[in-house]
Design a protein around this motif. Structure first.
Motif, short mmCIF file in Angstrom:
data_model
loop_
_atom_site.label_atom_id
_atom_site.label_comp_id
_atom_site.label_asym_id
_atom_site.label_seq_id
_atom_site.Cartn_x
_atom_site.Cartn_y
_atom_site.Cartn_z
N GLN A 140 0.75 -1.30 0.00
CA GLN A 140 -0.05 0.12 0.09
C GLN A 140 0.79 1.38 0.13
OE1 GLN A 140 -2.53 0.88 3.32
NE2 GLN A 140 -0.77 0.32 4.87
N THR A 141 0.51 2.26 -0.70
CA THR A 141 1.05 3.63 -0.73
C THR A 141 0.16 4.43 0.29
OG1 THR A 141 -0.13 4.36 -2.72
CG2 THR A 141 1.82 3.16 -3.04
N ALA A 142 0.71 5.62 0.53
CA ALA A 142 0.28 6.58 1.41
C ALA A 142 0.17 5.93 2.72
CB ALA A 142 -0.81 7.08 0.85
N ALA A 143 1.01 4.82 3.26
CA ALA A 143 0.73 4.05 4.19
C ALA A 143 0.60 4.74 5.69
CB ALA A 143 1.79 2.98 4.17
N ALA A 144 1.22 5.95 5.70
CA ALA A 144 0.99 6.70 6.94
C ALA A 144 -0.13 7.33 7.26
CB ALA A 144 2.42 7.83 6.97
N SER A 145 -1.07 7.48 6.32
CA SER A 145 -2.42 8.22 6.42
C SER A 145 -3.10 7.45 7.26
CB SER A 145 -3.05 8.24 5.19
OG SER A 145 -3.40 6.92 4.79
N ALA A 146 -4.26 8.19 7.81
CA ALA A 146 -5.21 7.69 8.87
C ALA A 146 -5.74 6.01 8.21
CB ALA A 146 -6.28 8.37 9.10
N LEU A 147 -5.85 6.25 7.10
CA LEU A 147 -6.25 4.76 6.50
C LEU A 147 -5.27 3.93 6.28
CD1 LEU A 147 -8.51 3.27 4.66
CD2 LEU A 147 -7.65 4.68 2.87
N GLY A 148 -4.13 4.24 5.76
CA GLY A 148 -2.90 3.40 5.84
C GLY A 148 -2.98 2.63 7.28
N ASP A 193 -3.22 1.64 -4.29
CA ASP A 193 -2.35 2.69 -4.61
C ASP A 193 -3.34 4.19 -4.53
OD1 ASP A 193 -0.29 4.48 -5.51
OD2 ASP A 193 -0.62 3.93 -7.57
N ALA A 194 -2.85 4.92 -3.64
CA ALA A 194 -3.73 6.16 -3.24
C ALA A 194 -2.84 7.35 -4.09
CB ALA A 194 -3.83 6.45 -1.84
N VAL A 195 -1.49 6.92 -4.46
CA VAL A 195 -0.75 8.12 -5.01
C VAL A 195 -0.79 8.32 -6.60
CG1 VAL A 195 1.77 8.96 -5.30
CG2 VAL A 195 0.94 7.85 -3.05
N SER A 196 -0.83 7.05 -7.34
CA SER A 196 -1.14 7.31 -8.84
C SER A 196 0.17 7.89 -9.33
CB SER A 196 -2.26 7.81 -8.98
OG SER A 196 -2.54 7.68 -10.47
N ARG A 228 -1.49 -7.29 -9.52
CA ARG A 228 -2.63 -6.22 -9.79
C ARG A 228 -2.55 -5.21 -8.79
NH1 ARG A 228 -7.77 -8.99 -6.95
NH2 ARG A 228 -9.33 -7.28 -7.12
N VAL A 229 -2.70 -3.91 -9.43
CA VAL A 229 -2.58 -2.72 -8.56
C VAL A 229 -3.96 -2.12 -8.47
CG1 VAL A 229 -1.70 -0.34 -8.65
CG2 VAL A 229 -0.23 -2.28 -9.33
N VAL A 230 -4.36 -1.87 -7.36
CA VAL A 230 -5.72 -1.16 -7.31
C VAL A 230 -5.64 0.11 -7.08
CG1 VAL A 230 -8.18 -1.35 -5.91
CG2 VAL A 230 -6.79 -3.43 -6.59
N VAL A 231 -5.98 1.12 -7.92
CA VAL A 231 -5.85 2.65 -7.74
C VAL A 231 -7.14 3.20 -7.39
CG1 VAL A 231 -5.30 4.67 -8.85
CG2 VAL A 231 -4.25 2.66 -9.65
N TYR A 232 -6.75 3.79 -6.03
CA TYR A 232 -8.10 4.45 -5.27
C TYR A 232 -7.75 6.01 -4.90
CZ TYR A 232 -5.71 3.97 -0.49
OH TYR A 232 -4.85 4.09 0.18
N GLY A 233 -6.87 6.45 -5.57
CA GLY A 233 -6.51 7.94 -5.25
C GLY A 233 -5.53 8.42 -6.39
N GLY A 234 -5.47 9.97 -6.29
CA GLY A 234 -4.42 10.39 -7.26
C GLY A 234 -3.63 11.44 -6.58
N LEU A 235 -2.88 11.16 -5.36
CA LEU A 235 -2.39 12.34 -4.48
C LEU A 235 -0.97 12.75 -5.46
CD1 LEU A 235 -2.26 10.33 -1.16
CD2 LEU A 235 -3.71 12.24 -1.77
N ALA A 236 -0.76 12.19 -6.28
CA ALA A 236 0.51 12.63 -7.06
C ALA A 236 0.05 13.91 -8.06
CB ALA A 236 1.00 11.75 -7.87
#
Length: 339
Positions: free
Chosen positions: A156-164, A225-228, A244-252
């Motif tokens: 998982q990306t953005a792993a330090a977030s509340a969701l991560g 992937d929250a970064v994209s 398989r990469v599941v994209v759910y955000g576009g923080l980049a």
């Protein structure tokens, strides 16, 4: 029950501007009326989520007609209801609520679909209740997707977030290993202090080699992937064939870039995840069961709060959250006074 006023204060967005929130203003509006299957919630608090920031810029899945009140979720007390069984049973109850197709939760009152409201137990306060839908449901969905794929390890990306952080706690409970990707050394240390085992800094020069090695050793074939942007391609290239990469955000804030050969020759896959669509594919009983389990898990879905702000301080609140999302959530509290 307290008298319901005829007007309320609400944050109103007048234009979709990428990179700017200057059209968001505090205004006096009529208190909305609930119709069949709806409830009127006197809002206690509402968080700022990454999806809210995307919505403010017109980059979210649904572009509401302007002007509109933003805010995807929150908590409060149901003070009036429309007709219908599910609406009537919520009158007088504290609820976690999600906005419907109309105006959102950054206001003193919100009309929400009754089926998108969940009664809060006494053990959950208004602040944690306000954050009991978007992140917990998403974390739960990610773990369910991993289980359905038979995955014993995920990335998982953005792993330090509340969701991560929630994903880490739920994954530990389900005995799923997590490869956590962050952008700063401080985030590495924070996740390590919370018990995370596999943490990589994407800014390190050896990041790609380290990610490739970890994915091979743990047989990690599923990433969220929250970064994209370029990160999606880096994830694909680091995981085994048929990953398989599941994209759910576009923080980049960038278009996804990848080597097409990864899709053609290595049968790797990229797909999207949209929480509202995932929820729509679940039946009512399974959603109720999920809500009960999430409440029982208690601290596993607890979210840190870095700032509580009145509606008047919207620009400062948004800037604070954008500057450091991993520091905790920023909450709008309509009853707070400015200053």
């Amino acid at each position: 029950m307290a008298t319901i006023p005829t007007t309320m204060r609400a944050l109103v967005l007048h234009a979709y501007d990428i990179g700017s929130y200057s059209s968001l203003t505090l205004e006096e509006r009529a208190v909305p009326e609930p119709t069949r299957g709806e409830v009127l919630v006197r809002m206690a608090t509402s968080p700022i989520n990454p999806s809210d920031l995307a919505s403010l810029q017109g980059l979210y899945g649904v572009r509401k007609a302007l002007p509109m009140v933003p805010g995807i979720e929150g908590s409060g007390t149901v003070v009036k209801v429309g007709s219908g069984y599910f609406a009537r049973r919520l009158l007088g109850k504290r609820v976690a609520c999600a906005a419907g197709a109309g105006d959102g939760a950054w206001a003193e009152y919100l009309v929400a679909p009754a089926l998108q409201c969940s009664p809060l137990p006494d053990s959950v306060d208004d602040e944690q209740g306000a954050m009991r839908i978007v992140n917990p449901y998403t974390a739960w969905a990610h773990i369910k997707i991993a289980q359905q794929a038979g995955a014993h390890a995920i990335v998982q990306t953005a792993a330090a977030s509340a969701l991560g952080q929630m994903v880490n706690r739920l994954a530990r409970l389900r005995r799923i290993s997590v490869i956590n990707i962050v952008r700063r050394d401080a985030q590495v240390e924070m996740l390590r202090s919370l018990g995370a085992q596999h943490i990589l800094n994407s800014e390190s020069p050896d990041f790609d080699a380290a990610l490739r090695d970890l994915c091979r050793r743990l047989n990690a074939r599923l990433a969220f992937d929250a970064v994209s942007g370029a990160m999606t391609g880096r994830l694909l290239e680091s995981m085994p064939p048929e990953a398989r990469v599941v994209v759910y955000g576009g923080l980049a804030g960038e278009l996804i870039s990848m080597n097409p050969g990864e899709l053609i020759f290595n049968q790797r896959h990229v797909e999207g995840f949209y929480l509202a669509r995932w929820i729509s594919h679940q039946n009512r009983l399974s959603l109720l069961a999920m809500q009960r389990q999430l409440y029982r898990l208690g601290d596993l879905t607890h979210a840190q709060v870095q700032l509580r702000a009145p509606l008047e301080d919207a620009q400062h609140a948004i800037a604070t959250y954008e500057a450091n999302m991993s520091a905790g959530k920023v909450l709008f509290v309509p009853s707070m006074s400015a200053g």
